[in-house]
Write an enzyme that holds these catalytic residues in place. Structure first.
Site, short mmCIF file in Angstrom:
data_model
loop_
_atom_site.label_atom_id
_atom_site.label_comp_id
_atom_site.label_asym_id
_atom_site.label_seq_id
_atom_site.Cartn_x
_atom_site.Cartn_y
_atom_site.Cartn_z
CG ASN A 1 -0.49 6.32 -5.83
OD1 ASN A 1 -1.52 6.74 -6.37
ND2 ASN A 1 -0.32 5.05 -5.46
CE LYS B 1 -1.71 4.66 -2.17
NZ LYS B 1 -1.47 3.63 -1.16
CG HIS C 1 -0.30 0.65 -6.23
ND1 HIS C 1 -1.00 0.11 -5.18
CD2 HIS C 1 0.50 1.61 -5.71
CE1 HIS C 1 -0.63 0.74 -4.06
NE2 HIS C 1 0.28 1.65 -4.36
CD GLU D 1 -3.41 0.86 -2.48
OE1 GLU D 1 -3.71 1.78 -3.27
OE2 GLU D 1 -2.75 1.06 -1.43
CD GLU E 1 4.56 1.54 -3.79
OE1 GLU E 1 4.68 2.68 -3.35
OE2 GLU E 1 3.48 1.08 -4.22
N GLY F 1 0.86 2.41 3.56
CA GLY F 1 -0.19 3.00 4.39
C GLY F 1 -0.20 2.53 5.84
CB SER G 1 5.13 3.99 5.56
OG SER G 1 3.89 3.31 5.71
P1 PGA Z 1 1.90 5.27 1.34
O1 PGA Z 1 1.55 4.63 -0.08
O2 PGA Z 1 3.02 6.24 1.12
O3 PGA Z 1 0.65 5.91 1.79
O4 PGA Z 1 2.35 4.12 2.22
C1 PGA Z 1 2.53 4.35 -1.03
C2 PGA Z 1 1.93 3.76 -2.27
O5 PGA Z 1 0.96 2.99 -2.16
O6 PGA Z 1 2.39 4.04 -3.39
#
Ligand code: PGA
Length: 248
Positions: free
Chosen positions: A8, A10, A93, A95, A163, A169, A208
């Site tokens: 992803n 983003k 997601h 976000e 997640e 992150g 992460s």
């Molecule tokens: P990350 O993000 O691996 O940077 O923690 C995962 C995600 O948001 O899908």
């Protein structure tokens, strides 16, 4: 069940970043140890799809609208994503849920739209830190899954990504046991919703995932792959994650 590694990106990546996808294509060989999907921003979908045309890499989007077309300025429909060459789409997601107020009901409508357009939906669900600390992680995630799949969904076109919001992150991940318990609970809910087909839906872990924890996470019982944010931006990191898997 074949492992799925989904990247992803983003809101990262310009046309020069397609070099990462070309590098991935050169390095994975004809039979990588996992199914691979890269989800770049919408502006790069068409060119990314052309780049992977003869490679075992799929291209996915990060969101779609629930209608096929219409007066929705700035939005992109599942049909348009498919037309641009996407084969899948990340939906729900955290976000999107947080910054765009997406409810489970909206996510359910988007999953149905993805299905109509022939896209595989990668549905994201996960608890906040507060909810985990309050002992509510499993019921919260089960409810999210239930409510996000209330519209028309085919199990064959669905992937679920667990997640935990607090792990995205942050460099923090749940304990192995917590991941196994959650994946178990999600599997039970999927079987409840889809019957035996619910046993075939891949359940990814996301939050992460990095080269140094991927081997452990991907070997956990019930983990069928990973949704990778930060570590998918650099091909070298993504490849080290892929290489933790036994080749077959
Ligand atoms: P990350 O993000 O691996 O940077 O923690 C995962 C995600 O948001 O899908």
């Amino acid at each position: 069940m074949r492992v799925l590694l989904a990247g992803n990106w983003k809101m990262n990546g310009v046309r020069a970043s397609l070099a990462e996808i070309r590098a991935l294509k050169r390095s994975i060989g004809a039979k990588p140890a996992a199914d691979i999907v890269i989800c770049p921003p919408a502006t790069l979908l068409a060119e990314a799809a052309r780049t992977v045309e003869d490679a075992p890499i799929g291209i996915g989007a990060q969101d779609c609208h629930w209608e096929a077309s219409g007066a929705y300025t700035g939005d992109i429909s599942a049909e348009m994503l498919r037309d641009a060459g996407a084969m899948s789409v990340i939906l729900g997601h955290s976000e999107r849920r947080q910054y765009h107020g997406e409810s489970d009901r909206i996510v359910a409508a988007k999953i149905a739209a993805a299905g109509r357009a022939g896209l595989m939906a990668i549905l994201c669900i996960g608890e906040s830190e507060e909810q985990r600390d309050g002992g509510q992680a499993i019921p919260v995630v089960k409810n999210q899954l239930k409510a996000s799949t209330e519209a028309e969904v085919s199990a064959a076109e669905l992937v679920v990504a667990y997640e935990p919001v607090w792990a995205i992150g942050t460099g923090r991940t749940p304990k192995a046991q917590e991941i196994v318990e959650m994946h178990d609970a999600i599997r039970a809910e999927l079987k409840q919703r889809f019957g035996s087909e619910g046993g075939q839906v891949r359940i990814l872990y996301g939050g992460s995932v990095k080269p140094d924890n991927a081997a452990e996470i991907l070997s956990l019982q019930g983990v069928n792959g990973a949704l990778i944010g930060g570590a998918s931006l650099r091909t070298a990191d993504f490849l080290s994650i892929l290489h933790t898997l036994p080749s077959r």
